[in-house]
Each structure stands twice: as structure tokens, then as C-alpha cells.
Design an enzyme around this catalytic site. Structure first.
Site: not given
Ligand code: EPU
Length: 435
Positions: A22-23, A94, A118, A123-126, A309, A331, A401
Site C-alpha cells: 500500500k505505502n 494522509r 490523526c 503528524r506535522p508536514v513542516d 507499522d 516514530i 484501508r
């Protein structure tokens, strides 16, 4: 909302095949946004999952034609003008953020909904934003959207180190932005996960010029355009590890097929430490669980370390081990929502800062439990397979999912899992998708 009813205590035996990752598939699908019109990207071995369908819907909104035939996806750009990745899609998955880099790199503009936090943490996206800005894009946040614009990006040096190491989808984003930039980009502290390596290999097959694949330092020489290609998605190392945990916890004997063992060194080592017998073949691993597992000290780390995961699935194993295990999450320090659910099943454990201390018990007992994210749900299935009596796992839409018909596939090797449609007593929870 469906739920699983698991009758535990059955040993898993036989062989089970792992699907495509998936990833790996999700950012590869987003790479279609980099194509010229009418060029076709064909991806094989793509799992049929909720998140993959959601990415398909998002790409269609962005002008990409998406066709599926069994496990093959064909992606072609029909309209290269849309630039908006809307909130109602990105909030459920995401990986929608992976459209940011290719949109601004190819179309000069991107409006991508901020994915927010979430169930597994903030879970930032900086780092994504910083990386794109280092390539010359003007980036701002506007009414919940990340808006990035640049006539054409230019190469630069991008450092992707954050408080918890590098970033997987952030590296994918900067890589996809850099391939069409003018000049050379150096990405320092790139993520080394196999999914990132494979994305880079795919981009090179599309005509990109990326060096240093698999290392901390990626060098990207920008090109003028990319072409379509055909590519086979790697096996899902997280699905493989989940099946291995199922074998370990049920004292089973399972041949897990379609596995790249070199992507799973830390996981295989952990299984050995727990007392499992392993036979590693070219594309398979046979796992034999012992009568009683041994406890372990487990740290989740960026690749090639133990993957976050698989933390919940292996914590389920620790719950039944002969002694005290320490599971430290390096993580996502808050990713422990499965722990209180395990305790409802008779496990003994508590969280201490970013670690869980688990004192193994001889037996878990079935109970109603709730999945709060995809991998927490997988951990509950692992625990349920070993527990005495019936475990009812609610909110399995999270599992759907990331795992394709997991109950059918596990039942084929001896599990007893029933999917039951439950009348929605409450509205589905509106949290952001995790994956
Ligand atoms: N981080 C930052 N700033 C950023 C980005 C990340 O501080 O801009 C932090 C995160 O908060 C986290 C760490 O860096 O502490 C690593 O996050 P990363 O960005 O690597 O995660 P991701 O790319 O959002 C992917 C997977 C996740 C998996 C993580 C870690 C996809 C679509 N998702 O997420 O998969 O847990 O890498 O390996 O590839 C799942 O499949 O269940 C799942 C959650």
C-alpha cells in the site's frame, strides 16, 4: 460499520500470499501527475484497498484517468490544469499529501488540504513544506490548505531531518518535486524505506535522473519531462510482518509467500529472538511459532530498524510472552491506543512515556475491543487469534484501508474470523485516516 468476530485459539497452518505494498503504491500513483498528457503509467501488483481507491478518486479530481483491471492500474493525465486536493478526500487518507510535490513540480501550483493530526499522533508536514520551499516555491497556508506556487522549481539542498528522523512521504514529495526542477537537488537525510527506494527507481524508469537511491543522500538532476512506463509494486512488508505475527502468536506453521526478506531483517530477527523457527527462501519465509514466545525489547526505528507499522502486532505477541517486554515507540510516541484494548483482553501492561512495559500472561480472553487506526486494528486481530473465546473487533473499516479481505485469507490458513455487518448505532468517526 462492519466488525470481526474472532474465535481464538486455532493454530495457523499452510501458506498465505502477501499483496503489493500500500505505502509503495500510493506515492507511485501520485507520480502519474508528473506525466505529459497521454503518457501512461502502468502499475502492477497494486492492492485493492480503501486507501488505493481513495487515491484513485483524488487523482481523478486532478485530471488523471484511472483504470483498474485486477491488480493492474493504468494512469494517464487527461487534463493537467486542476491543482486542488480537497479536504474531504485528504482528511480520510494522509497519503493525499503526496500530490503536493508533483503538482507544484509539474503544474506550477498546488492547493493541498492540510492533513491535520490523526489517531496515531500529531503528524506535522513542516518538513514537506520546508523541502518544497527550498526548491523555490512560495508556500503558505490558506484556509486549511497548503498553497504552493512556482513557475518552475529550481534545484537546491534540502535537509529532511526532524525530531524523529527523516520523513517517508516528505522524501517522496521532495523527490517528485525535484525531478522536473531546473538544475540539481541534493536531499540530505532522505528516508531509506524500501517504499521510497522503489519510488525513486520508478521515477528513473520514467526518465528521471536520481542517484544515491537507498542512501541518506539523494542527488536529483532535473529533467525536462517524464514518460510513462510499466512497474511492479513491491510486496507489502507490513502485511507480511502481520501474517508472521499471526503465525508466531498461535504457535502456527505458516509459509508467507511473496516476501522480500531483505526488507524485513529487523522483523525476522525479532521473530528469532521470540523463539520462532524461520526458514528464509528467495521470496518466502516459513514461520513456526513456539509453544510460548520469549519476551523482547523492541524499538521502532526508521528503516532498516523495526517498523512502527508492526508495533501493535508484535506487542500483541509480547502480551503472551514468558516474561517482561519493553516496546519503545521512536516514530510516533503516542501510538499506543491498542494497549488499553489488549488490557481488556487480560493483558498486563502500561505505558510509560513513549514505551509500553508488558508483562506476558499465559492466556488472553476474548472481549469486545475497538480499532482506532489501521495498525491498532491489525494488532487486535493478532491478539484475537490467540485469545480464548470470542473477540469482537469493532470499527474494522480502519483495517480495510490497509488489508485486502484479511479475514478470508487468514481463514484459509485456519483462523476463524467472521465479518458481521453492524447497523450503525452512531455516525462513523470523523478522524483523519492514518496510513
Ligand atoms: N514528521 C515531522 N514533520 C514532517 C513529517 C514527519 O515531524 O513534516 C515526523 C512525524 O510526526 C513522525 C516522523 O516524522 O514522528 C515520521 O513520519 P513520516 O513522515 O515518515 O510518516 P509518513 O510519511 O506520514 C509513512 C507511512 C506510515 C508510516 C510512517 C513511518 C505512508 C502513506 N504512510 O507516513 O504508514 O507509519 O511512514 O514509517 O507511507 C500505515 O501504513 O499504517 C502508516 C501509518
Amino acid at each position: 460499520m462492519d466488525k470481526f468476530i474472532i474465535h481464538g485459539g486455532h493454530r495457523l497452518r499452510g501458506s498465505i500470499r502477501v499483496n503489493g505494498s500500500k505505502n509503495a503504491a500510493l506515492p507511485m500513483m501520485a507520480a502519474a501527475l508528473l506525466l505529459e498528457r497521454d503518457e501512461v503509467l502502468v502499475l502492477r501488483n497494486v492492492p485493492d484497498l480503501g486507501d488505493v481507491r481513495t487515491m484513485g478518486t483524488l487523482l481523478e479530481r486532478l485530471g488523471v484517468r484511472v483504470e483498474r483491471e485486477r491488480a493492474t492500474l493504468k494512469l494517464a493525465v487527461a487534463d493537467d490544469t486542476p491543482v486542488q486536493a480537497p479536504y474531504e478526500i485528504v482528511k480520510t487518507m494522509r497519503a493525499g499529501i503526496c500530490t503536493l510535490g508533483p503538482l507544484v513540480g509539474r503544474r506550477g501550483e498546488a492547493h493541498v488540504s492540510h492533513p491535520g493530526g490523526c489517531a496515531i499522533g500529531v503528524r506535522p508536514v513542516d518538513l514537506h513544506v520546508r523541502g518544497i520551499a527550498m526548491l523555490g516555491a512560495r508556500v503558505k497556508t490558506d484556509h486549511g490548505y497548503i498553497v504552493a506556487t512556482a513557475k518552475r522549481l529550481r534545484g537546491g539542498t534540502v535537509y529532511l531531518g526532524g525530531a524523529f528522523g527523516s520523513t517517508v512521504t516528505g522524501t517522496a514529495n521532495v523527490l517528485m518535486a525535484a525531478v522536473l526542477a531546473r538544475g540539481t537537488t541534493v536531499i540530505e537525510y532522505a528516508a531509506q524505506e524500501p517504499e521510497v527506494q522503489e519510488l525513486a527507481n520508478l521515477l528513473n524508469a520514467m526518465g528521471a535522473r536520481i542517484e544515491g537511491i537507498g542512501s541518506y543522500r539523494l542527488v536529483v538532476h532535473g529533467v525536462e519531462r517524464l514518460r510513462g512506463t510499466r512497474w511492479t509494486v513491491i510486496p507489502d512488508r507490513i502485511e507480511a510482518g502481520t501474517f508472521m505475527a499471526c503465525a508466531a502468536v498461535t504457535a502456527g506453521d505458516l509459509l508467507v509467500e511473496n516476501v522480500r526478506a531483505e526488507h524485513m531483517t529487523a522483523v525476522l530477527e525479532t521473530l528469532r529472538e521470540m523463539g520462532c523457527g524461520l526458514e528464509v527462501g528467495s521470496f518466502s519465509v516459513r514461520v513456526r511459532g513456539p509453544r510460548r514466545l520469549r519476551p523482547v525489547d523492541l524499538n521502532t526505528l526508521p528503516f532498516p530498524g523495526f517498523p512502527t507499522d508492526l508495533q501493535s502486532q508484535f506487542m500483541a505477541c509480547c502480551c503472551l510472552a514468558d516474561g517482561i517486554s519493553v516496546v519503545t515507540e521512536k516514530i510516533y510516541p503516542e501510538r499506543f491506543s491498542h494497549l488499553p484494548e489488549f488490557c481488556r483482553m487480560g493483558a498486563r501492561g502500561r505505558k510509560y512515556e513513549s514505551a509500553a512495559i508488558i508483562s506476558g500472561v499465559r492466556e488472553l480472553h476474548g472481549a469486545p475491543v475497538m480499532a482506532s487506526d489501521l495498525r491498532a486494528g491489525a494488532g487486535l486481530v493478532v491478539a484475537g487469534l490467540a485469545a480464548r473465546g470470542y473477540t469482537e473487533v469493532q470499527r474494522i473499516y480502519h483495517l480495510d484501508r490497509g488489508y485486502d479481505h484479511v479475514e478470508r485469507r487468514l481463514n484459509a490458513v485456519g483462523a476463524k474470523i467472521r465479518r458481521v455487518a453492524e447497523k450503525a448505532k452512531e455516525a462513523p468517526v470523523r478522524e483523519t485516516g492514518t496510513g
